[in-house]
Write a protein that holds these residues in place. Structure first.
Motif, mmCIF file in Angstrom:
data_model
loop_
_atom_site.group_PDB
_atom_site.id
_atom_site.type_symbol
_atom_site.label_atom_id
_atom_site.label_comp_id
_atom_site.label_asym_id
_atom_site.label_seq_id
_atom_site.Cartn_x
_atom_site.Cartn_y
_atom_site.Cartn_z
ATOM 1 N N GLU A 69 -13.535 3.291 -1.831
ATOM 2 C CA GLU A 69 -12.933 2.574 -2.962
ATOM 3 C C GLU A 69 -12.194 1.264 -2.419
ATOM 4 O O GLU A 69 -12.262 -0.003 -3.128
ATOM 5 N N THR A 125 -12.762 9.821 -8.153
ATOM 6 C CA THR A 125 -11.783 8.861 -7.610
ATOM 7 C C THR A 125 -11.324 7.902 -8.815
ATOM 8 O O THR A 125 -12.114 7.323 -9.230
ATOM 9 N N LEU A 168 -4.347 4.617 4.867
ATOM 10 C CA LEU A 168 -4.422 5.810 3.607
ATOM 11 C C LEU A 168 -5.397 6.922 4.211
ATOM 12 O O LEU A 168 -5.241 8.117 3.834
ATOM 13 N N LEU A 169 -5.932 6.767 5.457
ATOM 14 C CA LEU A 169 -6.719 8.031 6.112
ATOM 15 C C LEU A 169 -5.834 9.102 6.254
ATOM 16 O O LEU A 169 -6.251 10.289 5.802
ATOM 17 N N GLY A 179 -3.840 15.369 4.759
ATOM 18 C CA GLY A 179 -2.884 15.735 3.493
ATOM 19 C C GLY A 179 -1.870 16.574 4.104
ATOM 20 O O GLY A 179 -1.554 16.841 5.297
ATOM 21 N N THR A 216 -3.090 10.398 5.001
ATOM 22 C CA THR A 216 -2.791 11.342 3.679
ATOM 23 C C THR A 216 -4.055 11.693 3.016
ATOM 24 O O THR A 216 -4.125 12.759 2.495
ATOM 25 N N ARG A 217 -5.059 10.947 2.966
ATOM 26 C CA ARG A 217 -6.473 11.183 2.431
ATOM 27 C C ARG A 217 -7.115 12.173 3.164
ATOM 28 O O ARG A 217 -7.790 13.142 2.312
ATOM 29 N N LEU A 218 -7.175 12.371 4.319
ATOM 30 C CA LEU A 218 -7.971 13.453 5.248
ATOM 31 C C LEU A 218 -7.321 14.518 5.382
ATOM 32 O O LEU A 218 -7.887 15.746 5.401
ATOM 33 N N THR A 237 0.851 -1.290 0.074
ATOM 34 C CA THR A 237 -0.093 0.111 0.070
ATOM 35 C C THR A 237 0.850 1.287 -0.031
ATOM 36 O O THR A 237 0.587 2.290 -0.747
ATOM 37 N N TYR A 286 -14.307 8.490 3.380
ATOM 38 C CA TYR A 286 -13.119 8.919 2.656
ATOM 39 C C TYR A 286 -12.355 7.872 1.922
ATOM 40 O O TYR A 286 -11.642 8.226 0.818
ATOM 41 N N THR A 287 -12.522 6.482 2.276
ATOM 42 C CA THR A 287 -11.723 5.396 1.331
ATOM 43 C C THR A 287 -13.037 4.444 0.925
ATOM 44 O O THR A 287 -12.645 3.361 1.132
#
Length: 613
Positions: free
Chosen positions: A367, A221, A380-381, A387, A383-385, A146, A364-365
């Protein structure tokens, strides 16, 4: 988060683990050091170490992933994992410490005076330990894939290498230092980012996932498919595809996905517009917001599944080999109880965090529901949320915590399995040697009454222990590269079911019922443990979908645990004449205060049980 930062985080955790292993190496020269850290671990340090090894990939990544996909029903995992220590505290912790055993097979032989039960217990310990190791190694592969796009085999190989260094360095003493450090690292790695995630969620104004709608993309996305997947589309949607779709090779082509099943190849990318429903893997119907937030509504036969999960986690905790061996490291039974109380607080502090990640991942994820990689939500959260630089730093911290989870649990499991393997190999060698000596002994010369009363000390024996540690880590590493991938928490739940169906009846009846016989114990272990292992094998190999067969095979504890108890008790009552002659003395040792029990050498528990008063 860049590949360099992720690699730096993983490297830092591995180096810190190796350093703590070297620190624990200095006094780790004898058998008692390797097995039980000389029985001198303080309650707080032991509790931290238990938390470190107990909070595995299933806890750090798996619970959040299951909450993301299945909602409130999955909160029972954290409840069961924690409450299992209440059962352990009430019925097992102090008596088990007083047994003086190094391993669960030692306890079985001491209590029942049977080498056959010992060998059967040893086999189940090894199988359970390897089953529990699989999700740790596969989780490591998922994490590195990941955050760095590395091949899936890299993570298991890295974890196995570090674990072999840790275990071979100093056994339980080294592992204790490593795991105590890693518990606090894992707690920090989840607690610090969750503050920023909640603040960012409030600032974003996104609603909590509770509407009566299926999961949807909040914004346009691009989904990267790292493993081929077959998905079902319920509503038509126009997407842009690069890669293989339904057997055709496309290059940035717009495609109208009609309702039905579609196969997306490995390495493909699919661009979805904002507001599109998230496709779901075939056989895994998505939950709308109301069902996701409401207990007992997200899975087939939810009442059965929930109670079966609770039985597995409540009773399976006491049978997990890497948990049980921890209570042999306490100085006495009182310290074992204090350790358990501390563990309850440490686990409670941790398990409030993964459900927050799962709920935010639903927003938020989404996918991940399509690719089936829901375990990656925690990674992932940040960097996704969040940033930016802060998100990158938080993502690096989470990656370090995830790898600490794999290393700590894998280390504990490996040292417990290695202890059993080396003990059994030594017993086999001792029996062969004793038989050869008896044949060579002149008539009339007295023979040794117990040729294998305790494990041997010395460098040669400790070397064999370390080699067993290497073997205990290599086998599950090889298996993790070939078995079918399942969510980490699901695989760990299966390991709990096996432990609950085998070791739980053995320990509870062995400690609290004098009527247990070797034949009853062996029958219960074979029937209960065998039934659970069979269900696990079918679930992993065939992955049955839907209906009662799927529910009963994926959550077998509700029927396999009562079956094990019934067989163990029934067979013991039919063979009550076979109650071991040393039962009364063994029970006195288990239940009397340490000051009233005669001391014995810290060798095999079987030898201790056979000592004359």
């Amino acid at each position: 988060m860049t590949d360099a930062q992720s690699i730096a985080a993983v490297t830092l955790v591995c180096v810190a683990t190796a350093m703590f292993s070297v620190y624990g190496l200095r006094p780790g020269r004898a058998t008692s050091d390797f097995y039980v850290a000389s029985r001198a671990v303080s309650p707080l340090r032991n509790a931290s170490a238990i938390g470190g090894e107990y909070l595995s990939a299933a806890s750090f990544l798996g619970i959040a992933g299951l909450v993301l996909a299945y909602g409130a029903d999955m909160l029972w995992f954290g409840v069961g994992y924690t409450a299992g220590y209440l059962v352990l505290l009430a019925f097992v912790a102090a008596p088990l410490r007083r047994s003086g055993a190094y391993t669960v097979p030692d306890f079985a032989e001491a209590r029942l005076e049977s080498t056959r039960v010992r060998r059967l217990t040893a086999l189940l310990v090894v199988l359970t330990g390897w089953l529990y190791l699989l999700p740790q190694l596969q989780g490591a592969g998922l994490t590195l894939r990941t955050v760095t796009a590395a091949p899936l085999w890299v993570g298991p190989v890295v974890v196995t290498g570090v674990v072999m260094i840790t275990v071979a360095s100093g056994g339980m003493r080294s592992v204790t230092f490593v795991q105590a450090f890693q518990y606090w690292l894992k707690l920090t790695a989840l607690a610090v980012p969750v503050i920023f995630l909640l603040l960012a969620w409030r600032a974003d104004g996104a609603p909590w996932p509770g509407a009566d709608t299926p999961p949807r993309f909040r914004e346009a996305t691009t989904v990267s498919v790292q493993q081929a997947v077959r998905v079902r589309v319920d509503e038509p949607v126009t997407v842009t595809v690069s890669g293989s779709l339904d057997g055709q090779r496309l290059d940035d082509a717009q495609v109208r996905l009609r309702p039905g099943d579609h196969r997306i190849g490995e390495g493909a990318t699919v661009y979805f517009p904002a507001g599109a429903d998230v496709p779901h893997p075939v056989g895994q119907e998505p939950l709308n917001g109301n069902d996701w937030a409401r207990p007992l509504s997200g899975t087939s036969h939810p009442v059965y599944g929930t109670y079966s999960l609770l039985i597995a986690t409540l009773l399976g905790t006491m049978g997990l080999p890497h948990v049980i061996v921890r209570y042999y490291t306490n100085p006495d039974g009182a310290a074992a109880r204090r350790t358990t109380w501390a563990v309850l607080w440490l686990l409670a502090a941790f398990y409030v965090l993964p459900p927050v990640y799962g709920a935010l991942g639903r927003i938020y994820t989404p996918e991940l529901l399509m690719t089936g990689r829901t375990d990656a939500a925690v990674l992932l959260l940040p960097t996704r949320l969040v940033g930016g630089t802060v998100g990158t730093l938080l993502g690096t911290l989470v990656t370090a915590g995830a790898f600490a989870a794999f290393l700590s649990t894998a280390s504990g499991l490996t040292v417990s399995v290695a202890g059993v393997l080396s003990q059994e190999l030594e017993h086999i060698r001792a029996r062969i040697t004793a038989r050869l000596k008896r044949r060579a002994t002149p008539i009339g010369r007295p023979r040794r009454a117990n040729a294998m009363a305790e494990p041997r000390e010395g460098r040669a024996y400790v070397l064999r222990l370390r080699l067993a540690g290497v073997a205990a880590a290599l086998v599950p590493c090889a298996l993790s590269l070939v078995v079918v991938r399942l969510p980490a928490a699901d695989v760990v739940g299966l390991a709990f079911a096996v432990a609950a169906s085998s070791f739980s009846p053995l320990l509870l009846l062995g400690i609290w019922w004098r009527g247990l016989t070797p034949q009853g114990a062996a029958a219960g272990l074979l029937v209960g443990g065998g039934a659970a292992i069979g269900a696990v094998a079918v679930t992993i190999a065939a992955q049955p979908s839907g209906g009662w067969p799927q529910a009963m095979l994926s959550r077998p504890a509700a029927w396999s645990v009562p079956l094990a108890f019934a067989v163990m008790i029934g067979t013991s009552m039919l063979t009550r004449r076979s109650i071991p002659p040393g039962t009364a003395r063994a029970l006195v040792r288990l239940h009397a205060p340490e000051s009233l029990v005669l001391p014995h050498r810290p060798g095999s528990a079987a030898a201790a049980a056979q000592d004359e008063p």
